[in-house]
Design an enzyme around this catalytic site. Structure first.
Site, PDB file in Angstrom:
ATOM      1  N   HIS A 106       0.806  -1.224   0.000  1.00 18.20           N
ATOM      2  CA  HIS A 106       0.000   0.000   0.000  1.00 18.20           C
ATOM      3  C   HIS A 106       0.842   1.278   0.000  1.00 18.20           C
ATOM      4  CE1 HIS A 106      -3.485  -2.400   0.229  1.00 18.20           C
ATOM      5  NE2 HIS A 106      -3.602  -2.516   1.538  1.00 18.20           N
ATOM      6  N   HIS A 176      -9.513   2.286   0.416  1.00 19.54           N
ATOM      7  CA  HIS A 176      -9.513   1.176   1.369  1.00 19.54           C
ATOM      8  C   HIS A 176     -10.607   1.352   2.435  1.00 19.54           C
ATOM      9  CE1 HIS A 176      -7.900  -2.048   3.890  1.00 19.54           C
ATOM     10  NE2 HIS A 176      -6.988  -2.311   2.973  1.00 19.54           N
ATOM     11  N   GLU A 313     -11.627  -3.218  -2.746  1.00 16.46           N
ATOM     12  CA  GLU A 313     -10.576  -2.328  -3.233  1.00 16.46           C
ATOM     13  C   GLU A 313     -10.384  -2.532  -4.739  1.00 16.46           C
ATOM     14  OE1 GLU A 313      -7.099  -3.131  -0.604  1.00 16.46           O
ATOM     15  OE2 GLU A 313      -8.627  -4.273   0.496  1.00 16.46           O
TER      16      GLU A 313
END
Length: 348
Positions: A106, A176, A313
């Site tokens: 991420h 997210h 996501e």
């Protein structure tokens, strides 16, 4: 759509002031903070005067900075995992921050989810901007990212992404948000139903890394083509679920990448809430918050244990930059990265 600024949300550790904004449609409302460009509230009015806030979030900035759980945040430069924390592009190898064991997750140690974005209220929505300098977390090029939150058709929250870079780079942006359709902090999501409009998924290894393989869902617990309670197969002995502690996988969205198309539906019969996700992205990660526990208390101090929410996501495939058979998340100098995802809350 109505859009207005709320009271300041606090001062980040960086010393930057964090702002908060509210978007209102006919029957839904959303709140976004500039820390991580995070969606903090996504609520819907239901018959009988009831309201359900379907997005997990925190009441204080300190909780967001402490948690590290990416609640509602924009992920970047590259959402999801990159094996070994490195990739090769145009013959050059780039070493990234390793913040998930030996892997990059991420965006790294301080990804876009941990930055304070610049915000402007415009007639078409809330515009958030971030400048990511050359070498940021190991990525090449000076990247500018623009994200627009808006409410469309009265009850659909859209997130539009745009990015440009002065060098070839990797760019894979996502959101997210953790959803609980019974309401944030209202128990687990095992009885809520999920449907993924996908015939294939990308199996992962013990480190949750796809390695370039695409498999059919048919005949496996990964077959979510028809609505099924999330808890029905989550604890099956199927190796993919056992390794990840539940669902934490990427599915291949049907249709043509680049075109907005349906990717997922979820519903909660208890609350009477339906969520639809549409995207232009090639994949969608369905994650059942298998590692959510241990963070600070959520809204109203309610705890957020494991499996208290699910994520949808929309993204490029995980580890794609190291898997030549996958669509590549490469943004070329002079090109424009553009994607869009829409989350549509409705009453059942």
């Amino acid at each position: 759509m109505k859009l207005y600024e709320l009271e300041p949300f606090g001062t980040a550790r960086s010393g930057e002031s964090v702002r908060a904004f509210r978007l209102e449609g006919a029957h839904v409302r959303a709140e976004v903070i500039t820390y991580g460009a995070a969606l903090r509230v996504f609520e819907i009015d239901l018959p009988g005067g009831r309201t359900v806030d379907a997005a997990l979030g925190y009441d204080t900035l300190e909780a967001y900075e402490q948690a590290g759980k990416y609640l509602g945040a924009i992920l970047g430069r590259c959402a999801n995992r990159i094996a070994g924390g490195c990739f090769t592009l145009d013959g050059m190898t780039y070493n990234l921050a390793k913040n998930d064991g030996n892997n990059h997750l991420h965006g790294g140690l301080s990804g876009f989810s941990d930055r304070v974005w610049q915000a402007n209220m415009c007639t078409d929505g809330l515009h958030l901007t971030l400048e990511s300098p050359d070498g940021d977390e190991g990525y090449p090029g000076n990247l500018r990212v623009d994200v627009i939150y808006r409410i469309e058709d009265n009850d659909a929250l859209s997130i539009s992404y745009r990015a440009v870079c002065d060098q070839d780079t990797v760019c894979n942006l996502s959101n997210h948000t953790y959803f609980n359709l019974a309401g944030a902090g209202c128990g687990d999501i095992l009885s809520q139903k999920i449907q993924l409009l996908s015939d294939y998924y990308t199996p992962s290894d013990a480190e949750s890394l796809p390695r370039g393989t695409v498999l059919p869902v048919e005949g496996t617990p990964m077959d979510l083509r028809e609505p099924v309670a999330i808890g029905t197969h989550i604890d099956d002995g199927f190796v993919q679920l056992r390794q990840a502690g539940g669902y934490d996988h990427n599915w291949v969205v049907r249709g043509t990448p680049g075109k907005l198309r349906p990717a997922a539906r979820a519903l909660c019969e208890q609350s009477g809430v339906l969520l639809e996700a549409w995207t232009t992205q090639p994949g969608i990660q369905f994650y059942t918050s298998n590692f959510l526990a241990g963070g600070p208390g959520g809204k109203g101090g309610k705890p957020y244990p494991n499996r208290a929410a699910f994520c949808l996501e929309a993204q490029a495939f995980p580890n794609a930059v190291n898997c030549p058979s996958f669509p590549q998340p490469v943004l070329r100098q002079g090109s424009i990265y553009q994607q869009k995802t829409v989350y549509h809350l409705k009453p059942l």
